[in-house]
Design a protein around this motif. Sequence first.
Motif, PDB file in Angstrom:
ATOM      1  N   LEU A 101     -16.208   3.055 -47.158  1.00 60.33           N
ATOM      2  CA  LEU A 101     -16.793   4.413 -46.771  1.00 60.33           C
ATOM      3  C   LEU A 101     -16.031   5.377 -47.375  1.00 60.33           C
ATOM      4  CD1 LEU A 101     -17.495   3.377 -43.057  1.00 60.33           C
ATOM      5  CD2 LEU A 101     -19.064   3.396 -45.117  1.00 60.33           C
ATOM      6  N   LEU A 102     -16.316   6.240 -48.187  1.00 62.97           N
ATOM      7  CA  LEU A 102     -15.486   7.156 -48.753  1.00 62.97           C
ATOM      8  C   LEU A 102     -16.222   8.792 -48.257  1.00 62.97           C
ATOM      9  CD1 LEU A 102     -14.821   6.102 -52.400  1.00 62.97           C
ATOM     10  CD2 LEU A 102     -13.365   6.058 -50.445  1.00 62.97           C
ATOM     11  N   GLU A 103     -15.121   9.631 -48.041  1.00 63.97           N
ATOM     12  CA  GLU A 103     -15.488  10.940 -47.704  1.00 63.97           C
ATOM     13  C   GLU A 103     -14.228  11.943 -48.280  1.00 63.97           C
ATOM     14  OE1 GLU A 103     -16.604  12.248 -43.795  1.00 63.97           O
ATOM     15  OE2 GLU A 103     -16.544  14.341 -44.135  1.00 63.97           O
ATOM     16  N   LYS A 104     -14.775  12.887 -49.079  1.00 61.64           N
ATOM     17  CA  LYS A 104     -13.770  13.908 -49.865  1.00 61.64           C
ATOM     18  C   LYS A 104     -13.124  14.557 -48.627  1.00 61.64           C
ATOM     19  CE  LYS A 104     -15.510  14.335 -54.392  1.00 61.64           C
ATOM     20  NZ  LYS A 104     -15.646  14.974 -55.541  1.00 61.64           N
ATOM     21  N   GLU A 105     -11.913  14.770 -48.565  1.00 59.78           N
ATOM     22  CA  GLU A 105     -11.098  15.691 -47.636  1.00 59.78           C
ATOM     23  C   GLU A 105     -11.644  17.097 -47.851  1.00 59.78           C
ATOM     24  OE1 GLU A 105      -7.250  13.399 -46.287  1.00 59.78           O
ATOM     25  OE2 GLU A 105      -6.930  15.106 -47.812  1.00 59.78           O
ATOM     26  N   ALA A 106     -11.454  17.825 -46.836  1.00 59.25           N
ATOM     27  CA  ALA A 106     -12.030  19.536 -46.672  1.00 59.25           C
ATOM     28  C   ALA A 106     -10.938  20.105 -47.354  1.00 59.25           C
ATOM     29  CB  ALA A 106     -12.224  19.852 -45.381  1.00 59.25           C
ATOM     30  N   PHE A 107     -11.090  21.398 -47.767  1.00 58.79           N
ATOM     31  CA  PHE A 107      -9.976  22.099 -48.233  1.00 58.79           C
ATOM     32  C   PHE A 107      -9.056  22.258 -46.976  1.00 58.79           C
ATOM     33  CE2 PHE A 107     -13.191  23.360 -51.504  1.00 58.79           C
ATOM     34  CZ  PHE A 107     -12.437  23.292 -52.405  1.00 58.79           C
ATOM     35  N   PRO A 108      -7.847  22.305 -47.191  1.00 55.84           N
ATOM     36  CA  PRO A 108      -6.777  22.290 -45.913  1.00 55.84           C
ATOM     37  C   PRO A 108      -6.344  23.714 -45.898  1.00 55.84           C
ATOM     38  CG  PRO A 108      -5.659  21.622 -48.187  1.00 55.84           C
ATOM     39  CD  PRO A 108      -7.059  21.777 -48.576  1.00 55.84           C
ATOM     40  N   VAL A 109      -7.284  24.401 -45.202  1.00 50.59           N
ATOM     41  CA  VAL A 109      -6.967  25.739 -44.991  1.00 50.59           C
ATOM     42  C   VAL A 109      -5.722  26.431 -44.495  1.00 50.59           C
ATOM     43  CG1 VAL A 109      -9.460  26.482 -45.051  1.00 50.59           C
ATOM     44  CG2 VAL A 109      -8.325  25.629 -42.940  1.00 50.59           C
ATOM     45  N   GLU A 110      -5.079  25.581 -43.626  1.00 47.84           N
ATOM     46  CA  GLU A 110      -3.798  25.945 -42.809  1.00 47.84           C
ATOM     47  C   GLU A 110      -2.804  25.823 -43.980  1.00 47.84           C
ATOM     48  OE1 GLU A 110      -5.538  23.359 -42.017  1.00 47.84           O
ATOM     49  OE2 GLU A 110      -6.315  23.962 -40.005  1.00 47.84           O
ATOM     50  N   GLN A 111      -2.767  24.852 -44.803  1.00 47.50           N
ATOM     51  CA  GLN A 111      -1.910  24.763 -46.089  1.00 47.50           C
ATOM     52  C   GLN A 111      -2.127  25.956 -47.035  1.00 47.50           C
ATOM     53  OE1 GLN A 111      -1.904  20.892 -47.535  1.00 47.50           O
ATOM     54  NE2 GLN A 111      -0.928  21.534 -49.471  1.00 47.50           N
ATOM     55  N   LEU A 112      -3.229  26.456 -47.244  1.00 48.83           N
ATOM     56  CA  LEU A 112      -3.372  27.456 -47.960  1.00 48.83           C
ATOM     57  C   LEU A 112      -3.055  28.800 -47.466  1.00 48.83           C
ATOM     58  CD1 LEU A 112      -7.150  26.779 -49.226  1.00 48.83           C
ATOM     59  CD2 LEU A 112      -5.066  26.606 -50.593  1.00 48.83           C
ATOM     60  N   GLN A 113      -3.234  29.086 -46.187  1.00 50.50           N
ATOM     61  CA  GLN A 113      -2.616  30.019 -45.579  1.00 50.50           C
ATOM     62  C   GLN A 113      -1.122  30.249 -45.295  1.00 50.50           C
ATOM     63  OE1 GLN A 113      -5.063  29.641 -42.023  1.00 50.50           O
ATOM     64  NE2 GLN A 113      -6.258  31.468 -42.104  1.00 50.50           N
ATOM     65  N   GLN A 114      -0.569  29.139 -45.033  1.00 51.86           N
ATOM     66  CA  GLN A 114       0.926  29.224 -45.091  1.00 51.86           C
ATOM     67  C   GLN A 114       1.604  29.481 -46.106  1.00 51.86           C
ATOM     68  OE1 GLN A 114       1.860  25.532 -43.133  1.00 51.86           O
ATOM     69  NE2 GLN A 114       0.984  26.040 -41.230  1.00 51.86           N
ATOM     70  N   SER A 115       1.029  28.671 -47.300  1.00 47.98           N
ATOM     71  CA  SER A 115       1.851  28.796 -48.580  1.00 47.98           C
ATOM     72  C   SER A 115       1.481  29.924 -49.564  1.00 47.98           C
ATOM     73  CB  SER A 115       1.869  27.477 -49.356  1.00 47.98           C
ATOM     74  OG  SER A 115       0.447  27.243 -49.666  1.00 47.98           O
ATOM     75  N   GLN A 116       0.359  30.689 -49.090  1.00 47.29           N
ATOM     76  CA  GLN A 116      -0.394  31.576 -50.070  1.00 47.29           C
ATOM     77  C   GLN A 116      -0.254  31.136 -51.403  1.00 47.29           C
ATOM     78  OE1 GLN A 116      -1.335  34.878 -49.619  1.00 47.29           O
ATOM     79  NE2 GLN A 116      -1.626  34.257 -47.493  1.00 47.29           N
ATOM     80  N   LEU A 117      -0.672  29.607 -51.531  1.00 46.68           N
ATOM     81  CA  LEU A 117      -0.794  28.881 -52.593  1.00 46.68           C
ATOM     82  C   LEU A 117      -1.522  29.291 -53.809  1.00 46.68           C
ATOM     83  CD1 LEU A 117      -0.985  25.211 -51.431  1.00 46.68           C
ATOM     84  CD2 LEU A 117       0.841  26.244 -52.773  1.00 46.68           C
ATOM     85  N   GLY A 118      -2.937  30.345 -53.206  1.00 42.48           N
ATOM     86  CA  GLY A 118      -3.855  30.768 -54.179  1.00 42.48           C
ATOM     87  C   GLY A 118      -4.140  29.638 -55.183  1.00 42.48           C
ATOM     88  N   LEU A 119      -3.863  29.862 -56.479  1.00 44.08           N
ATOM     89  CA  LEU A 119      -4.546  28.965 -57.345  1.00 44.08           C
ATOM     90  C   LEU A 119      -3.587  27.994 -57.751  1.00 44.08           C
ATOM     91  CD1 LEU A 119      -7.251  29.400 -58.851  1.00 44.08           C
ATOM     92  CD2 LEU A 119      -6.717  30.885 -57.176  1.00 44.08           C
ATOM     93  N   SER A 120      -2.500  27.451 -57.104  1.00 45.17           N
ATOM     94  CA  SER A 120      -2.064  25.903 -57.181  1.00 45.17           C
ATOM     95  C   SER A 120      -3.135  25.152 -56.830  1.00 45.17           C
ATOM     96  CB  SER A 120      -0.713  26.205 -56.554  1.00 45.17           C
ATOM     97  OG  SER A 120      -1.031  25.942 -55.070  1.00 45.17           O
ATOM     98  N   LEU A 121      -4.201  25.535 -56.039  1.00 41.70           N
ATOM     99  CA  LEU A 121      -5.311  24.627 -55.881  1.00 41.70           C
ATOM    100  C   LEU A 121      -5.740  23.985 -57.129  1.00 41.70           C
ATOM    101  CD1 LEU A 121      -7.999  26.805 -53.812  1.00 41.70           C
ATOM    102  CD2 LEU A 121      -7.317  24.542 -53.465  1.00 41.70           C
TER     103      LEU A 121
END
Lengths: 364, 364
Positions: A101-121
Amino acid sequence: MASTQEAAGNKSSEVSDEPTPAKQPRLDQPTASQESTAMQQHDFKKFRLVEILDNSQRAKYVALLGKFDTTDGISSSSSSSSQDGKNGEDSKSSSTSAILLLEKEAFPVEQLQQSQLGLSLFDHRQTVETVMHNDIWHKYRLPLESSFCLAKATLVHPATDRLAAKYRRRPCHLVVESPEDYRKRTEPALKSAGAKHSLAWVGNLLDGSAEADRLVFDDPDPAVGFVLHADLKWDGRRIDDLYCLAVCRVDGLHSLRQLGAQHLPLLENLMDKGRKALRDRYGVPLSQQRVFLHYQPSFYHLHAHFTHVSADWPGQQAERAHLVTEIINNIRLMPDYYQKATLTFPVKEGEPLYDAYKDQLDLL
Amino acid sequence: MASTQEAAGNKSSEVSDEPTPAKQPRLDQPTASQESTAMQQHDFKKFRLVEILDNSQRAKYVALLGKFDTTDGISSSSSSSSQDGKNGEDSKSSSTSAILLLEKEAFPVEQLQQSQLGLSLFDHRQTVETVMHNDIWHKYRLPLESSFCLAKATLVHPATDRLAAKYRRRPCHLVVESPEDYRKRTEPALKSAGAKHSLAWVGNLLDGSAEADRLVFDDPDPAVGFVLHADLKWDGRRIDDLYCLAVCRVDGLHSLRQLGAQHLPLLENLMDKGRKALRDRYGVPLSQQRVFLHYQPSFYHLHAHFTHVSADWPGQQAERAHLVTEIINNIRLMPDYYQKATLTFPVKEGEPLYDAYKDQLDLL
């Protein structure tokens, strides 16, 4: 208990959101630990697809049936005592079958918020595909950076045919049940199917001998009381995903069909004390709680589902979920509403109720 | 039309499933074509995250508000005439703001089936994380191979504050509306809000001057007739995802609240001819079609939604969707049911109906 009994709706919800720290061997490098019984590691390179059992476009979920090519690299046989293996042949044929059973992970919003990764996505080494441009609207297909490309995976191995059948998608139909249908078809079908099921786990919940750690509220009144637990489907963290289950103390109430004016105090008590308990524990306003019964329910002892109004769980659709506010209103308008109503509910092919209604359905 | 008017529920459904062939430049290599107006290419390396507007765990969807660092590599200014730009300042401040809607792609089951790829699904150079083992149950986090790691992306650029507000998640509440509430709160709020909206597009649908290519069925009867279209949200390919919209011909029927015994022929005609048309066109059995009205609807001209019972669309939840079989049953049991009923519906903070009911809600 609850999660096991309730899981029929969508298996993807069984895939855990809570990874625990563990060793991280590379997939193509079998390590010594794979041979130990303590922490086996499957060799996914040897998994051969046999059948796609199910898939969901919305949840980005697939259920795959496969086989491991050889027994090399497969987890130790110490865990091969399948609960579902009924006989020698079944056990043998299942020894290399596996359900993935495989389910893609959701976007990790906490991680995005903390690091301001932006387009390192995005994986800037890969190509981007332009789909269209129209004024301010631009559509692309973008390659994601590998750390955003994980799938939550549940491997059931070894797996029996019975387990595969459990995860295989089956066509679903809507049954339109008149009061007469209920007496002549539904009740008899449920009685013969119900004889096989035990509701011991409900008793364990009610007397506190199981899942005490997930108890949120307990109203001991034998007529209108209930126990309210955090459902196992919910990880207890993200409030927007809240899912709790209230099991009523009164015995002999199987479903919506039996409810009448005499149950208004029970239903009102659920709405009042249950919602307040969740407000006190989790800070969810009463007006953000969706409280509903299933018809048909997955087990026939009266229980209610409490979810956050923003939560996107399976089993909240109009053909299955009945809001308790609506039930109370219907009974107030007409005390025997649920004995007179024609109710629609979904059935999957192969279920006892499907067989009971098959001749009424339009199957082309 | 339909998709624009109906999209409020979930923006992720707007992200197209149908990529068209296009050039595939690498993200980090601006090409000459980026400077041309014909096919601009955004430089996603220069996108800086400002705010996460929305996210869905289930749909693996995020809406991001960001800015492009410089004007280099941004699409040509020929497309900067935002429809929402109200004045000079707004246009100016929005010139580098952008909204990026991302939704992970579903597993490509056809591709898996054809190639028997099996575990080429996974990136075997990356490490696998073991989460737990228990008997036949094994949980992992598996790295996906890069070709399974694409996101469907819609970039709105340049974007105004108004557009950002449209995509920003807002808390949702359940309103419990009595008949008196309907008269004193809902109707006045809708009248003052409704003055701003035009239903010209409904007229265009009914007279065939718009979306004729998506028409599935047309019943010209002025009293019980309707036009049935494939909804723009649906790509028209995967039958399990079928979504069609029926717009009734009769004028002056705004919502569920007005329905009574005199509308039974209209409702029965919808269920009969609408479902048969979809069976004839798409091969979906009548018993696999979910037919429902929204309360509150997103526009106040009577219309019904037809979806495949397996389809997992937003807006099918019990607090919003009312099955037409149930509506017919309620009116048969009590001709003025919808004038007497207490109805529950969701509102988002900031909407006109939220303001009308704010003092009744439990907001902590």
